[in-house]
Design a protein around this motif. Structure first.
Motif, PDB file in Angstrom:
ATOM      1  N   THR A  21       6.385  21.317-108.526  1.00 36.02           N
ATOM      2  CA  THR A  21       7.664  21.173-107.345  1.00 36.02           C
ATOM      3  C   THR A  21       8.629  20.081-107.809  1.00 36.02           C
ATOM      4  OG1 THR A  21       6.201  22.160-105.745  1.00 36.02           O
ATOM      5  CG2 THR A  21       8.228  21.084-105.055  1.00 36.02           C
ATOM      6  N   GLU A  22       7.944  18.904-108.048  1.00 35.60           N
ATOM      7  CA  GLU A  22       8.681  17.781-108.527  1.00 35.60           C
ATOM      8  C   GLU A  22       9.597  18.000-109.678  1.00 35.60           C
ATOM      9  OE1 GLU A  22       9.095  14.832-106.745  1.00 35.60           O
ATOM     10  OE2 GLU A  22       7.774  15.581-105.228  1.00 35.60           O
ATOM     11  N   GLN A  23       9.005  18.647-110.722  1.00 32.82           N
ATOM     12  CA  GLN A  23       9.893  18.996-112.029  1.00 32.82           C
ATOM     13  C   GLN A  23      11.111  19.592-111.406  1.00 32.82           C
ATOM     14  OE1 GLN A  23       7.397  20.507-115.268  1.00 32.82           O
ATOM     15  NE2 GLN A  23       6.570  18.560-115.325  1.00 32.82           N
ATOM     16  N   ASP A  24      10.928  20.798-110.622  1.00 34.50           N
ATOM     17  CA  ASP A  24      11.956  21.757-110.264  1.00 34.50           C
ATOM     18  C   ASP A  24      12.895  20.992-109.408  1.00 34.50           C
ATOM     19  OD1 ASP A  24      10.635  23.992-111.245  1.00 34.50           O
ATOM     20  OD2 ASP A  24       9.756  24.536-109.304  1.00 34.50           O
ATOM     21  N   ALA A  25      12.455  19.925-108.383  1.00 36.63           N
ATOM     22  CA  ALA A  25      13.608  18.994-107.701  1.00 36.63           C
ATOM     23  C   ALA A  25      14.139  18.303-108.696  1.00 36.63           C
ATOM     24  CB  ALA A  25      12.846  18.248-106.864  1.00 36.63           C
ATOM     25  N   ILE A  26      13.747  17.706-109.808  1.00 37.70           N
ATOM     26  CA  ILE A  26      14.297  16.820-110.815  1.00 37.70           C
ATOM     27  C   ILE A  26      15.280  17.708-111.756  1.00 37.70           C
ATOM     28  CG2 ILE A  26      13.868  15.826-113.099  1.00 37.70           C
ATOM     29  CD1 ILE A  26      11.280  14.879-111.776  1.00 37.70           C
ATOM     30  N   LYS A  27      15.064  18.985-112.065  1.00 31.63           N
ATOM     31  CA  LYS A  27      15.711  19.737-112.861  1.00 31.63           C
ATOM     32  C   LYS A  27      17.110  20.295-111.915  1.00 31.63           C
ATOM     33  CE  LYS A  27      12.227  22.223-115.614  1.00 31.63           C
ATOM     34  NZ  LYS A  27      11.643  23.629-115.902  1.00 31.63           N
ATOM     35  N   GLN A  28      16.800  20.364-110.579  1.00 37.03           N
ATOM     36  CA  GLN A  28      18.044  20.803-109.807  1.00 37.03           C
ATOM     37  C   GLN A  28      18.987  19.729-109.747  1.00 37.03           C
ATOM     38  OE1 GLN A  28      18.433  23.791-108.179  1.00 37.03           O
ATOM     39  NE2 GLN A  28      20.494  22.769-107.575  1.00 37.03           N
ATOM     40  N   THR A  29      18.375  18.355-109.576  1.00 37.94           N
ATOM     41  CA  THR A  29      19.359  17.302-109.446  1.00 37.94           C
ATOM     42  C   THR A  29      20.388  17.326-110.768  1.00 37.94           C
ATOM     43  OG1 THR A  29      17.980  16.139-108.298  1.00 37.94           O
ATOM     44  CG2 THR A  29      19.702  14.839-109.499  1.00 37.94           C
ATOM     45  N   ILE A  30      19.578  17.489-112.052  1.00 32.57           N
ATOM     46  CA  ILE A  30      20.524  17.566-113.051  1.00 32.57           C
ATOM     47  C   ILE A  30      21.231  18.660-113.239  1.00 32.57           C
ATOM     48  CG2 ILE A  30      20.155  17.616-115.679  1.00 32.57           C
ATOM     49  CD1 ILE A  30      17.565  15.950-115.417  1.00 32.57           C
TER      50      ILE A  30
END
Length: 151
Positions: A21-30
């Protein structure tokens, strides 16, 4: 013993789901940053950056030496938000994401297209910080070249 093994398995599953979930949120920001570039939307772009963000490029000079170039994030935001011809389209592949609490490091090979025409490639390295408003980019360093690009 079976209950202990089951408990450990469940705990590890929750940790894995939280990490994803954290990785998905990070990808979303980028990805939001790159969508803002494509749209020419400086407000959207700025929303992905933390106050005090830093930009650098590791550049190969014509004489064969390597130089660290310091770039001004405000100039970049202004460039994106100023009406211009063409679409700035940077296409990334997420190859490595590391997270330690509120700090993340992301390695993304990329290809850059101007108006859908290939321009150059390289690697972007992002550092992000988790804030009350989600993950924000605090640092970007990149390389740029015309050849030996990832497929």
């Amino acid at each position: 013993m079976k209950k202990l093994i089951l408990a450990v398995f469940i705990l590890l599953s929750f940790q894995s789901i939280a990490q994803q979930t954290e990785q998905d949120a990070i990808k979303q920001t980028i990805n939001t940053m790159f969508n803002a570039m494509r749209k020419g939307d400086s407000t959207m772009l700025r929303s992905t950056f933390a106050k005090g963000i830093a930009f650098h490029s590791v550049a190969n000079k014509k004489d064969g030496t390597v130089n660290l170039e310091i770039e001004n994030p405000d100039d970049f935001i202004k460039l994106i938000g100023t009406p211009h011809k063409g679409v700035y389209d940077e296409r990334v592949t997420f190859s490595d994401i590391k997270i330690d609490g509120p700090l993340a490091s992301v390695w993304t090979p990329y290809k850059f297209y101007l108006d859908y025409k290939y321009s150059h490639c390289g690697v972007d390295v992002f550092q992000l910080m988790k804030t009350a408003n989600g993950w924000k980019i605090i640092y970007i360093v990149d390389t740029r070249r015309k050849d030996n690009c990832p497929e």
